[in-house]
Design a protein around this motif. Sequence first.
Motif, PDB file in Angstrom:
ATOM      1  N   ALA A  20      -6.082 -24.064   7.380  1.00 43.11           N
ATOM      2  CA  ALA A  20      -5.605 -22.816   6.768  1.00 43.11           C
ATOM      3  C   ALA A  20      -4.472 -22.186   7.567  1.00 43.11           C
ATOM      4  O   ALA A  20      -3.458 -21.752   7.002  1.00 43.11           O
ATOM      5  CB  ALA A  20      -6.764 -21.836   6.617  1.00 43.11           C
ATOM      6  N   SER A  21      -4.621 -22.108   8.885  1.00 44.27           N
ATOM      7  CA  SER A  21      -3.595 -21.440   9.681  1.00 44.27           C
ATOM      8  C   SER A  21      -2.336 -22.289   9.839  1.00 44.27           C
ATOM      9  O   SER A  21      -1.251 -21.754  10.087  1.00 44.27           O
ATOM     10  CB  SER A  21      -4.149 -21.055  11.062  1.00 44.27           C
ATOM     11  N   TYR A  22      -2.448 -23.603   9.665  1.00 44.23           N
ATOM     12  CA  TYR A  22      -1.265 -24.465   9.736  1.00 44.23           C
ATOM     13  C   TYR A  22      -0.389 -24.315   8.495  1.00 44.23           C
ATOM     14  O   TYR A  22       0.826 -24.506   8.555  1.00 44.23           O
ATOM     15  CB  TYR A  22      -1.697 -25.925   9.879  1.00 44.23           C
ATOM     16  N   ASP A  23      -0.992 -23.929   7.376  1.00 40.28           N
ATOM     17  CA  ASP A  23      -0.319 -24.019   6.082  1.00 40.28           C
ATOM     18  C   ASP A  23       0.612 -22.846   5.780  1.00 40.28           C
ATOM     19  O   ASP A  23       0.428 -22.110   4.804  1.00 40.28           O
ATOM     20  CB  ASP A  23      -1.357 -24.174   4.970  1.00 40.28           C
ATOM     21  N   ARG A  24       1.620 -22.683   6.598  1.00 40.71           N
ATOM     22  CA  ARG A  24       2.714 -21.751   6.310  1.00 40.71           C
ATOM     23  C   ARG A  24       3.910 -22.157   7.159  1.00 40.71           C
ATOM     24  O   ARG A  24       3.755 -22.668   8.272  1.00 40.71           O
ATOM     25  CB  ARG A  24       2.309 -20.303   6.600  1.00 40.71           C
ATOM     26  N   LEU A  25       5.092 -21.946   6.633  1.00 36.83           N
ATOM     27  CA  LEU A  25       6.290 -22.328   7.364  1.00 36.83           C
ATOM     28  C   LEU A  25       6.605 -21.335   8.477  1.00 36.83           C
ATOM     29  O   LEU A  25       6.390 -20.131   8.334  1.00 36.83           O
ATOM     30  CB  LEU A  25       7.503 -22.402   6.428  1.00 36.83           C
TER      31      LEU A  25
END
Length: 216
Positions: A20-25
């Motif tokens: 979840a925390s990885y999924d943003r640029l």
Amino acid sequence: MSHITLIRHGQANTSARDEASYDRLSDLGHQQAAWLGEHLRSSGNHHPRVYCGTLTRHIETAASMGYAGAIQDPRLNEMQYFTLAEAMRDQHGLPIPEEREGFVEHLPKVFAAWADGQISRPYESWEDFEARTRLALEEIAAGDGPALVVTSGGLISMALRQAMGLDTAGMARIALAVMNTSMHRLFPIGGHWSPVLFNAVPHLEAPDRHFAQTHL
């Protein structure tokens, strides 16, 4: 069959250790994608069809490239590497690395165990990941005109595994090499996919952009 250009998403949250925390640029990820979009337009590349996965980093990459209306397909989503890494830690005592260098040894072990069925009750089987990658790209290839596909490094490495007949270790080396916003083109030759472009980042080749050639 229409040719397909696979694009890895821009740099994501590099400090993350869960899905979840990885999924943003990151800010750099948005900039990488914007530069790629500018490059494609300035070089006259025409792609009447643009697709992406349904993950936030895929959608944000497509939007920053100038393709906010990209067709979203969950079959283009990345494998859940952190979920698999947690399973390997809990079931086989394999520590999750804290630094990039550690993933160079960690990722091939995870791939090998996943492919060999050594991870108990994975969120998705290796075979299902193979199948959805193949089916999604076959359907896209059946359309008219070249297509851009914004996705992730794991799916790109699986697509190249299928195109080139790579073993699992070879696929892992591909996955580790794939750079953020890199382009990988599959061209139909003799009824089969042939890679004619790999890990291309022409939008990041200028000396003042070398810092943006990232893997994580």
